[in-house]
Design a protein around this motif. Structure first.
Motif, PDB file in Angstrom:
ATOM      1  N   LEU A 168      25.713 -58.906  29.239  1.00  0.00           N
ATOM      2  CA  LEU A 168      24.930 -57.883  29.963  1.00  0.00           C
ATOM      3  C   LEU A 168      25.286 -58.193  31.287  1.00  0.00           C
ATOM      4  O   LEU A 168      25.491 -59.178  31.972  1.00  0.00           O
ATOM      5  N   SER A 169      25.252 -57.187  32.056  1.00  0.00           N
ATOM      6  CA  SER A 169      25.111 -57.149  33.558  1.00  0.00           C
ATOM      7  C   SER A 169      24.170 -57.846  34.129  1.00  0.00           C
ATOM      8  O   SER A 169      22.724 -57.696  33.716  1.00  0.00           O
ATOM      9  N   ASP A 170      24.363 -58.385  35.369  1.00  0.00           N
ATOM     10  CA  ASP A 170      23.239 -59.069  36.060  1.00  0.00           C
ATOM     11  C   ASP A 170      21.988 -57.692  36.658  1.00  0.00           C
ATOM     12  O   ASP A 170      21.049 -57.944  36.632  1.00  0.00           O
ATOM     13  N   ALA A 171      22.710 -56.593  36.803  1.00  0.00           N
ATOM     14  CA  ALA A 171      22.152 -55.555  37.318  1.00  0.00           C
ATOM     15  C   ALA A 171      21.589 -54.832  36.256  1.00  0.00           C
ATOM     16  O   ALA A 171      22.027 -55.021  34.963  1.00  0.00           O
ATOM     17  N   GLY A 172      20.552 -53.859  36.428  1.00  0.00           N
ATOM     18  CA  GLY A 172      19.957 -52.879  35.382  1.00  0.00           C
ATOM     19  C   GLY A 172      18.748 -53.755  34.583  1.00  0.00           C
ATOM     20  O   GLY A 172      18.635 -54.919  34.195  1.00  0.00           O
ATOM     21  N   VAL A 173      17.882 -52.953  34.336  1.00  0.00           N
ATOM     22  CA  VAL A 173      16.799 -53.541  33.448  1.00  0.00           C
ATOM     23  C   VAL A 173      17.288 -53.676  32.106  1.00  0.00           C
ATOM     24  O   VAL A 173      18.092 -52.652  31.436  1.00  0.00           O
ATOM     25  N   VAL A 174      16.704 -54.560  31.403  1.00  0.00           N
ATOM     26  CA  VAL A 174      17.020 -55.007  29.990  1.00  0.00           C
ATOM     27  C   VAL A 174      15.540 -54.994  29.306  1.00  0.00           C
ATOM     28  O   VAL A 174      14.892 -55.812  29.571  1.00  0.00           O
ATOM     29  N   TYR A 175      15.613 -54.191  28.226  1.00  0.00           N
ATOM     30  CA  TYR A 175      14.261 -54.031  27.345  1.00  0.00           C
ATOM     31  C   TYR A 175      14.666 -54.691  25.995  1.00  0.00           C
ATOM     32  O   TYR A 175      16.008 -54.540  25.551  1.00  0.00           O
ATOM     33  N   LEU A 176      13.762 -55.178  25.359  1.00  0.00           N
ATOM     34  CA  LEU A 176      14.047 -56.090  24.210  1.00  0.00           C
ATOM     35  C   LEU A 176      13.008 -55.619  22.858  1.00  0.00           C
ATOM     36  O   LEU A 176      11.803 -55.420  23.374  1.00  0.00           O
ATOM     37  N   PHE A 177      13.623 -55.084  21.806  1.00  0.00           N
ATOM     38  CA  PHE A 177      12.687 -55.040  20.774  1.00  0.00           C
ATOM     39  C   PHE A 177      13.352 -56.172  19.634  1.00  0.00           C
ATOM     40  O   PHE A 177      14.520 -56.104  19.213  1.00  0.00           O
ATOM     41  N   LEU A 178      12.301 -57.065  19.461  1.00  0.00           N
ATOM     42  CA  LEU A 178      12.925 -58.327  18.364  1.00  0.00           C
ATOM     43  C   LEU A 178      11.975 -58.492  17.383  1.00  0.00           C
ATOM     44  O   LEU A 178      10.822 -58.523  17.541  1.00  0.00           O
ATOM     45  N   ASP A 249      13.674 -58.091  30.829  1.00  0.00           N
ATOM     46  CA  ASP A 249      12.673 -57.766  31.562  1.00  0.00           C
ATOM     47  C   ASP A 249      11.289 -57.460  30.966  1.00  0.00           C
ATOM     48  O   ASP A 249      10.272 -57.728  31.499  1.00  0.00           O
ATOM     49  N   ALA A 250      11.419 -57.007  29.686  1.00  0.00           N
ATOM     50  CA  ALA A 250      10.015 -56.959  28.882  1.00  0.00           C
ATOM     51  C   ALA A 250      10.455 -56.716  27.407  1.00  0.00           C
ATOM     52  O   ALA A 250      11.547 -56.323  27.067  1.00  0.00           O
ATOM     53  N   CYS A 251       9.502 -57.241  26.584  1.00  0.00           N
ATOM     54  CA  CYS A 251       9.688 -57.318  25.251  1.00  0.00           C
ATOM     55  C   CYS A 251       8.781 -55.943  24.745  1.00  0.00           C
ATOM     56  O   CYS A 251       7.453 -55.737  25.062  1.00  0.00           O
ATOM     57  N   LEU A 252       9.241 -55.160  24.070  1.00  0.00           N
ATOM     58  CA  LEU A 252       8.815 -53.716  23.596  1.00  0.00           C
ATOM     59  C   LEU A 252       7.870 -54.057  22.165  1.00  0.00           C
ATOM     60  O   LEU A 252       8.875 -54.396  21.138  1.00  0.00           O
ATOM     61  N   LEU A 253       6.673 -53.545  22.056  1.00  0.00           N
ATOM     62  CA  LEU A 253       5.941 -53.783  20.849  1.00  0.00           C
ATOM     63  C   LEU A 253       5.303 -52.608  20.750  1.00  0.00           C
ATOM     64  O   LEU A 253       4.013 -52.377  20.719  1.00  0.00           O
ATOM     65  N   PRO A 254       6.028 -51.327  20.229  1.00  0.00           N
ATOM     66  CA  PRO A 254       5.490 -50.072  19.936  1.00  0.00           C
ATOM     67  C   PRO A 254       4.810 -49.843  18.806  1.00  0.00           C
ATOM     68  O   PRO A 254       4.966 -48.581  18.338  1.00  0.00           O
ATOM     69  N   TYR A 255       3.827 -50.765  18.245  1.00  0.00           N
ATOM     70  CA  TYR A 255       3.289 -50.725  17.015  1.00  0.00           C
ATOM     71  C   TYR A 255       2.509 -49.473  16.733  1.00  0.00           C
ATOM     72  O   TYR A 255       1.782 -49.021  17.644  1.00  0.00           O
ATOM     73  N   ARG A 256       2.369 -48.878  15.637  1.00  0.00           N
ATOM     74  CA  ARG A 256       1.475 -47.892  15.220  1.00  0.00           C
ATOM     75  C   ARG A 256       0.205 -48.551  14.796  1.00  0.00           C
ATOM     76  O   ARG A 256      -0.846 -47.961  14.651  1.00  0.00           O
ATOM     77  N   ALA A 257       0.213 -49.764  14.169  1.00  0.00           N
ATOM     78  CA  ALA A 257      -1.226 -50.462  13.824  1.00  0.00           C
ATOM     79  C   ALA A 257      -0.936 -51.992  14.011  1.00  0.00           C
ATOM     80  O   ALA A 257       0.473 -52.266  13.909  1.00  0.00           O
ATOM     81  N   VAL A 275       5.312 -54.752  26.610  1.00  0.00           N
ATOM     82  CA  VAL A 275       4.932 -53.236  26.764  1.00  0.00           C
ATOM     83  C   VAL A 275       4.447 -52.832  25.460  1.00  0.00           C
ATOM     84  O   VAL A 275       5.204 -52.972  24.517  1.00  0.00           O
ATOM     85  N   ALA A 276       3.264 -52.488  25.239  1.00  0.00           N
ATOM     86  CA  ALA A 276       2.321 -52.534  23.951  1.00  0.00           C
ATOM     87  C   ALA A 276       1.260 -51.269  24.072  1.00  0.00           C
ATOM     88  O   ALA A 276       0.911 -50.776  25.197  1.00  0.00           O
ATOM     89  N   PRO A 277       0.977 -50.695  22.957  1.00  0.00           N
ATOM     90  CA  PRO A 277      -0.119 -49.747  23.048  1.00  0.00           C
ATOM     91  C   PRO A 277      -1.334 -50.170  23.111  1.00  0.00           C
ATOM     92  O   PRO A 277      -1.703 -51.438  22.990  1.00  0.00           O
TER      93      PRO A 277
END
Length: 345
Positions: A168-178, A249-257, A275-277
């Motif tokens: 990955l480049s040093d530039a730019g935002v990196v989002y993670l879903f793990l 830059d952030a771990c994304l947790l877009p859970y429905r429940a 980043v979460a609901p």
């Protein structure tokens, strides 16, 4: 009192129960870990001396592809726990989930929960939101937060090295879903929202094992619409987790429940904001600079949160995440568990 405790869980990848066991032992308890429970095994453990049975993830202890087998296994577990109560052994259950993630046998799950909640000496939850959901059993409920994962996984890299390792480049935002790629986690919502992020340098990493081949194919088709998405549909080994979290830059947790989110605690333990609901434990976990919230099931509001990520001071957010995770040391939490065990009769 030197409590003699049997921890019951067949979860292998999440070290939660092992970390709890270590904390309890550090607090002076005698602990044994087992992956299942039956009357013969209960008799053996009773002869060795046993004060407390502490169960985790009931739905996984009885799960089978055949509903009739699941029902039989659940019945045997409940019979064993009833015998334990007759013999004066306390039964504690940690409510990690109120419902099955895929709702394969929802009626059996609901019935099993009700039966176990009645049998249990105490019900452990991780936050006040779940405690309120268990209002009918309020006298049995006690709250001890989810413990930290700091030190549970290798973490010797830094941001630059992690990005280089992942190409990955040093530039730019990196989002993670793990984590496990499963429908209840809302990955479709995330992919829709990410497509609206107007930044050609942004990247979305999706790393985790897909439990169903048809769902994996559906997610792959959605990911193919955006060349900025990197899809790694496989289990991430323990020694690789550090590279994903440190690069992001952030771990994304877009859970429905959600009931409890070990994934959120894992991210915070690596210093990665979430980043979460606005559901369940997420408002508390994301507070004080540890993350951003969005309205549940809203593509537009999730997209807004993704755009805000690039405005966050990453160093300050990382420090806030780590400071919070450090307050959740297992030996301290284990003392609270022991006090709860001893307060119940």
């Amino acid at each position: 009192m030197n409590d003699r405790i049997l921890l019951v869980s067949n979860v292998q990848l999440n070290p939660y129960v092992r970390l709890l066991a270590d904390g309890l032992q550090a607090a002076g308890a005698s602990v044994r870990l087992v992956s299942g429970l039956s009357l013969p095994s209960l008799l053996v453990n009773r002869r060795r001396g046993l004060d407390v049975i502490h169960l985790h993830w009931l739905e996984l202890l009885y799960a089978s592809p055949r509903p009739i087998v699941s029902a039989w296994r659940l019945g045997m577990i409940l019979l064993t726990l009833a015998a334990a109560r007759v013999w004066g052994i306390k039964v504690v259950y940690t409510v990690h989930n109120l419902a099955q993630h895929e709702r394969r046998t929802p009626r059996l799950n609901d019935w099993g929960n009700r039966a176990l909640f009645r049998l249990a000496t105490a019900l452990h939850v991780h936050d006040a939101v779940t405690a309120r959901a268990l209002a009918p059993w309020a006298s049995k409920v006690y709250i001890v937060p989810h413990g930290t994962y700091i030190g549970a996984y290798p973490n010797t890299t830094d941001r630059a090295a992690a990005r280089a390792r992942l190409g990955l480049s040093d530039a730019g935002v990196v989002y993670l879903f793990l984590g496990g790629v499963r429908p209840y986690k809302g990955l479709e919502l995330l992919l829709d929202a990410f497509r609206t992020v107007d930044d050609p340098q942004a990247r979305l990493l999706v790393a985790g094992h897909a439990h169903r081949p048809d769902y994996a194919a559906a997610i792959a088709a959605l990911a193919d619409r955006d060349v900025r998405v990197r899809l790694l549909l496989r289990h991430a080994p323990d020694d690789e987790l550090q590279f994903f979290f440190q690069a992001s830059d952030a771990c994304l947790l877009p859970y429905r429940a959600v009931t409890t989110s070990g994934a959120a605690l894992l991210a915070l333990s690596f210093g990665c904001p979430i980043v979460a609901p606005r559901l369940g434990p997420f408002p508390e976990l994301a507070a004080d600079g540890r993350g951003l919230l969005f309205e549940p099931d809203s593509v537009d509001d999730l997209a807004r949160a993704l755009r805000v990520v690039c405005q966050v001071n990453h160093a300050a957010a990382q420090a806030a995440c780590l400071a919070y995770a450090q307050t959740l040391a297992w030996p301290t939490l284990a003392q609270a568990h022991l006090a709860a065990y001893q307060a119940r009769r």
